[in-house]
Design an enzyme around this catalytic site. Structure first.
Site, PDB file in Angstrom:
ATOM      1  N   THR A   7     -83.092 -25.615  63.739  1.00 19.96           N
ATOM      2  CA  THR A   7     -84.316 -26.355  64.020  1.00 19.96           C
ATOM      3  C   THR A   7     -84.844 -27.002  62.757  1.00 19.96           C
ATOM      4  O   THR A   7     -84.567 -26.541  61.643  1.00 19.96           O
ATOM      5  CB  THR A   7     -85.410 -25.434  64.605  1.00 19.96           C
ATOM      6  OG1 THR A   7     -86.554 -26.227  64.929  1.00 19.96           O
ATOM      7  CG2 THR A   7     -85.837 -24.355  63.633  1.00 19.96           C
ATOM      8  N   ASN A   8     -85.606 -28.069  62.930  1.00 22.57           N
ATOM      9  CA  ASN A   8     -86.314 -28.689  61.820  1.00 22.57           C
ATOM     10  C   ASN A   8     -87.800 -28.399  61.918  1.00 22.57           C
ATOM     11  O   ASN A   8     -88.600 -28.951  61.172  1.00 22.57           O
ATOM     12  CB  ASN A   8     -86.095 -30.208  61.833  1.00 22.57           C
ATOM     13  CG  ASN A   8     -84.685 -30.542  61.413  1.00 22.57           C
ATOM     14  OD1 ASN A   8     -84.209 -30.067  60.394  1.00 22.57           O
ATOM     15  ND2 ASN A   8     -84.003 -31.350  62.222  1.00 22.57           N
ATOM     16  N   ASN A   9     -88.166 -27.550  62.866  1.00 23.28           N
ATOM     17  CA  ASN A   9     -89.581 -27.282  63.116  1.00 23.28           C
ATOM     18  C   ASN A   9     -89.966 -25.958  62.448  1.00 23.28           C
ATOM     19  O   ASN A   9     -89.553 -24.887  62.872  1.00 23.28           O
ATOM     20  CB  ASN A   9     -89.798 -27.230  64.638  1.00 23.28           C
ATOM     21  CG  ASN A   9     -91.247 -27.017  65.005  1.00 23.28           C
ATOM     22  OD1 ASN A   9     -91.961 -26.280  64.337  1.00 23.28           O
ATOM     23  ND2 ASN A   9     -91.676 -27.659  66.080  1.00 23.28           N
ATOM     24  N   HIS A  11     -92.771 -24.341  62.295  1.00 22.73           N
ATOM     25  CA  HIS A  11     -93.568 -23.423  63.127  1.00 22.73           C
ATOM     26  C   HIS A  11     -92.650 -22.553  63.977  1.00 22.73           C
ATOM     27  O   HIS A  11     -92.876 -21.354  64.124  1.00 22.73           O
ATOM     28  CB  HIS A  11     -94.501 -24.206  64.052  1.00 22.73           C
ATOM     29  CG  HIS A  11     -95.530 -24.998  63.326  1.00 22.73           C
ATOM     30  ND1 HIS A  11     -96.662 -24.428  62.785  1.00 22.73           N
ATOM     31  CD2 HIS A  11     -95.613 -26.311  63.054  1.00 22.73           C
ATOM     32  CE1 HIS A  11     -97.388 -25.357  62.213  1.00 22.73           C
ATOM     33  NE2 HIS A  11     -96.780 -26.518  62.362  1.00 22.73           N
ATOM     34  N   ASP A  68     -84.526 -25.394  72.822  1.00 27.11           N
ATOM     35  CA  ASP A  68     -85.248 -26.600  73.195  1.00 27.11           C
ATOM     36  C   ASP A  68     -86.343 -26.145  74.136  1.00 27.11           C
ATOM     37  O   ASP A  68     -86.131 -25.270  74.981  1.00 27.11           O
ATOM     38  CB  ASP A  68     -84.327 -27.625  73.861  1.00 27.11           C
ATOM     39  CG  ASP A  68     -84.926 -29.027  73.795  1.00 27.11           C
ATOM     40  OD1 ASP A  68     -85.682 -29.322  72.835  1.00 27.11           O
ATOM     41  OD2 ASP A  68     -84.668 -29.837  74.693  1.00 27.11           O
ATOM     42  N   TYR A 158     -98.603 -28.435  71.712  1.00 24.94           N
ATOM     43  CA  TYR A 158     -99.584 -28.490  72.803  1.00 24.94           C
ATOM     44  C   TYR A 158    -100.448 -27.214  72.882  1.00 24.94           C
ATOM     45  O   TYR A 158    -101.195 -27.044  73.847  1.00 24.94           O
ATOM     46  CB  TYR A 158     -98.860 -28.671  74.138  1.00 24.94           C
ATOM     47  CG  TYR A 158     -98.111 -29.988  74.274  1.00 24.94           C
ATOM     48  CD1 TYR A 158     -98.735 -31.123  74.796  1.00 24.94           C
ATOM     49  CD2 TYR A 158     -96.782 -30.106  73.887  1.00 24.94           C
ATOM     50  CE1 TYR A 158     -98.045 -32.321  74.937  1.00 24.94           C
ATOM     51  CE2 TYR A 158     -96.081 -31.303  74.019  1.00 24.94           C
ATOM     52  CZ  TYR A 158     -96.721 -32.406  74.545  1.00 24.94           C
ATOM     53  OH  TYR A 158     -96.044 -33.598  74.678  1.00 24.94           O
ATOM     54  N   LYS A 179     -99.676 -14.804  70.824  1.00 23.47           N
ATOM     55  CA  LYS A 179     -98.728 -15.788  71.375  1.00 23.47           C
ATOM     56  C   LYS A 179     -97.291 -15.255  71.286  1.00 23.47           C
ATOM     57  O   LYS A 179     -96.523 -15.367  72.246  1.00 23.47           O
ATOM     58  CB  LYS A 179     -98.843 -17.126  70.615  1.00 23.47           C
ATOM     59  CG  LYS A 179     -97.889 -18.177  71.143  1.00 23.47           C
ATOM     60  CD  LYS A 179     -97.875 -19.477  70.355  1.00 23.47           C
ATOM     61  CE  LYS A 179     -96.784 -20.397  70.880  1.00 23.47           C
ATOM     62  NZ  LYS A 179     -96.544 -21.584  70.050  1.00 23.47           N
ATOM     63  N   HIS A 184     -93.176 -18.244  76.007  1.00 24.13           N
ATOM     64  CA  HIS A 184     -91.861 -18.725  76.450  1.00 24.13           C
ATOM     65  C   HIS A 184     -90.784 -18.393  75.417  1.00 24.13           C
ATOM     66  O   HIS A 184     -89.741 -17.872  75.732  1.00 24.13           O
ATOM     67  CB  HIS A 184     -91.960 -20.242  76.666  1.00 24.13           C
ATOM     68  CG  HIS A 184     -92.706 -20.950  75.561  1.00 24.13           C
ATOM     69  ND1 HIS A 184     -94.027 -20.680  75.268  1.00 24.13           N
ATOM     70  CD2 HIS A 184     -92.312 -21.852  74.638  1.00 24.13           C
ATOM     71  CE1 HIS A 184     -94.401 -21.415  74.238  1.00 24.13           C
ATOM     72  NE2 HIS A 184     -93.378 -22.118  73.825  1.00 24.13           N
TER      73      HIS A 184
END
Ligand code: ITT
Length: 199
Positions: A7-9, A11, A68, A158, A179, A184
């Site tokens: 991933t490049n994310n 978070h 994803d 979101y 969280k 998910h």
């Protein structure tokens, strides 16, 4: 066990490291010196997760997983779904991709006047372990609703407008500790972790 999370994310990487704890050494794309723009051209979350994991496996031959995630809103026929990262740009070609503020504004606009605000986050993780190249998919879902205004300062994407079922706070208000027990991604990662333990 060392495993690359494709991933490049940042978070998402922090979340996964938190959820998996000490059991795995989760390496980022940066850690393996991969700065490629990994293609994500599938029509489903499953295709995209597999595409990202296979890209890294084929290039580096290491243990790898990719996720994803999509926000699926019932009244919008499952949108933004696979387009979640670029929802504003899909609706308005002048908007930037990966702009969370613009994405939330677009979603709230699309939902204006709609009574049904049910939504769910769905994560699909694709895992590939050496020395075999076959893949395994894991899914995690959290049901909830889209509230009409942003609330809370934690999380990302979101999170300020998504309120999980059974809570009166958004993910961004609940904070990462809560969280990461109900999300998910946490649910999909729990399945991945259980699977690896049985090998
Ligand atoms: P990579 O493909 O590099 O992993 P990404 O940011 O593109 O990172 P996804 O395609 O999985 O991540 O997610 C699509 C978008 O959905 C993402 O940009 C966020 O805006 C949103 N998203 C994903 N997970 C989320 C979460 O846990 N909470 C809120 N929004 C989330």
């Amino acid at each position: 066990m060392k495993i690359v999370f494709a991933t490049n994310n940042k978070h998402k990487l922090d979340e996964i490291r938190n959820i998996l704890g000490e059991k795995f050494e989760v390496l980022s794309l940066n850690d393996i010196d991969c700065h490629d723009d990994i293609p994500e051209t599938g029509c489903t979350l499953e295709e995209n997760a597999r595409q990202k994991a296979e890209y890294i496996y084929n290039k580096y031959h290491c243990n790898v997983f990719a996720d994803d995630t999509g926000l699926e809103v019932e009244a919008l026929g499952g949108e933004p779904g696979v387009y979640s990262a670029r929802y504003a740009a899909v609706k308005n070609p002048e908007a930037e991709s990966h702009d969370s503020e613009a994405n939330m504004t677009t979603l709230l606009r699309e939902l204006e006047g709609k009574g049904n605000r049910k939504a769910r986050f769905r994560t699909v993780i694709c895992l590939i372990l050496t020395p075999h190249s076959h893949f395994t998919l894991f899914e995690g879902i959290v049901e909830g609703e889209i509230i009409p205004e942003r609330r809370g300062g934690e999380g990302f994407g979101y999170d300020p407008i998504f309120q999980p079922e059974g809570y009166d706070k958004t993910f961004a208000e609940l904070g990462n500790d809560i969280k990461n027990t109900i999300s998910h991604r946490a649910r999909a990662v729990a399945k991945l972790s259980n699977y690896i333990k049985t090998l």
